[in-house]
Design an enzyme around this catalytic site. Structure first.
Site, PDB file in Angstrom:
ATOM      1  N   LYS A 285      45.398  33.577  48.719  1.00  0.00           N
ATOM      2  CA  LYS A 285      44.694  33.172  47.502  1.00  0.00           C
ATOM      3  C   LYS A 285      44.419  31.669  47.501  1.00  0.00           C
ATOM      4  O   LYS A 285      45.013  30.897  48.245  1.00  0.00           O
ATOM      5  CB  LYS A 285      45.468  33.627  46.271  1.00  0.00           C
ATOM      6  N   ARG A 320      52.708  42.256  48.681  1.00  0.00           N
ATOM      7  CA  ARG A 320      51.366  42.743  49.014  1.00  0.00           C
ATOM      8  C   ARG A 320      50.654  41.669  49.822  1.00  0.00           C
ATOM      9  O   ARG A 320      50.369  40.583  49.312  1.00  0.00           O
ATOM     10  CB  ARG A 320      50.602  43.058  47.717  1.00  0.00           C
TER      11      ARG A 320
END
Length: 341
Positions: A285, A320
């Protein structure tokens, strides 16, 4: 909630002798993370402190009790969820797995290292537009069918906000529903999860993907996220979903600034007070690139692994990630060094 019990995580051999006046407890049922003290935020906003041995039985069980197995996987150690996006526009791997052949090949490669495969057919990156139901089904259900036809038995999660997409995925062989909207986008999804009695991950998000990064604000991001998740858990249970089927996700990057993300990571262990497994999805991210100096999403692997290991130290049960091999290797070394069996 008027009172929050924030267990302070410690890593290391669980059986090392505690101090004479303290009693250890596993954090979220973890084999490798434990706590012996808790910060308590009272309803008037003040903080207090307690030893684990001073907690009542209900609070202690909520913080330290074993979490329910997930598709046969025990959650006493971190499990890896591998991300497989079959989209043209996901921020990191968009367009990489558009054919059945490439998607199945990637699934097979990830299954060597991942405990769960997470299949997504709609990008939820900042600014992404909604994908129609039929198109999302077309992208995901055939891939899941092909993965199962290839003999890959790894549990599969369908990453969707929509009941009909989840239904098609479950019919195709998926086992888990991962809803970034926590049933706020399509309330019918809660009814489907209850009817099928499958595990579900409820994530916090502020706003929709189209608007979520437009000046997100919180009174206190950690407690606001906690309260939202607690409310969504209650709503799920009212819909008939068993509490032991629910996983929670703080939603890193979903309506959060860099500082919001860091605050959530630093305080991640507070979410154990919900008494449920924690999923952490921060892989590749933007905040990782901003801090680590990596503009391209695929250049953020090292930073992503660092965040995953930090989450493991906080007792997160599910990580994840895109880079399953690298995360598995790093996690194995991390657990070995802190004395995990």
């Amino acid at each position: 909630m008027s009172t929050y019990f924030h267990a302070i995580p410690r890593s290391g051999p669980y059986d090392e002798p505690p101090k004479a006046d303290r009693e250890q407890a596993r954090l979220g049922g973890s084999r490798h993370v434990w706590f012996d003290n808790v910060n308590i935020r009272s309803e008037n906003g003040t903080w207090d402190y307690a030893l684990a041995s001073e907690l009542n039985a209900e609070t202690r069980a909520r913080l330290s009790g074993a979490r329910a197995d997930l598709c046969g996987l025990s959650l006493d150690r971190p499990r890896i969820m591998g991300i497989l996006n079959v989209t043209p526009d996901s921020f990191s791997d968009g367009g990489d797995h558009l054919s059945l052949e490439t998607a199945v090949a990637r699934a097979r490669a990830m299954a060597a290292d991942a405990d769960i495969l997470d299949i997504g057919g709609e990008s939820t990156r900042p600014g992404a537009e909604e994908v129609g139901i039929e198109e999302e089904i077309r992208r995901t259900a055939p891939v899941i069918e092909a993965i199962r036809a290839a003999g890959i038995t790894t549990p599969i999660s369908i990453d969707t906000r929509k009941a009909r997409v989840a239904e098609a995925a479950l019919d195709a062989g998926a086992d888990i529903v991962n809803d970034v909207s926590a049933f706020l986008f399509d309330p019918e999804l809660a009814n489907l999860v209850a009817e099928r009695d499958v595990p579900v991950c409820l994530m916090h998000a502020q706003g929709s993907p189209e608007t979520m990064q437009a000046d997100p604000r919180y009174d206190n991001v950690l407690f606001d996220v906690y309260d939202h998740l607690e409310e969504r858990i209650s709503a799920a249970c009212v819909s008939g979903i068993r509490r032991d089927r629910i996983i929670v996700d703080p939603g890193i990057g979903f309506g959060k600034t860099l500082e919001h993300n860091l605050s959530l990571l630093r305080g991640l262990s507070l979410l154990h007070d919900l008494g449920l497994p924690i999923l952490l999805g921060a892989s590749r991210k933007r905040f990782i690139g901003t801090i680590g100096g990596a503009e391209g999403a695929k250049d953020r692997m090292a930073g992503s692994v660092a965040v995953a290991l930090f989450a493991a130290q906080q007792g997160a049960q599910i990580l994840r990630v895109h880079d399953t091999f690298e995360t598995r290797q790093a996690l194995a070394l991390h657990l070995a060094m802190i004395g995990d069996e």
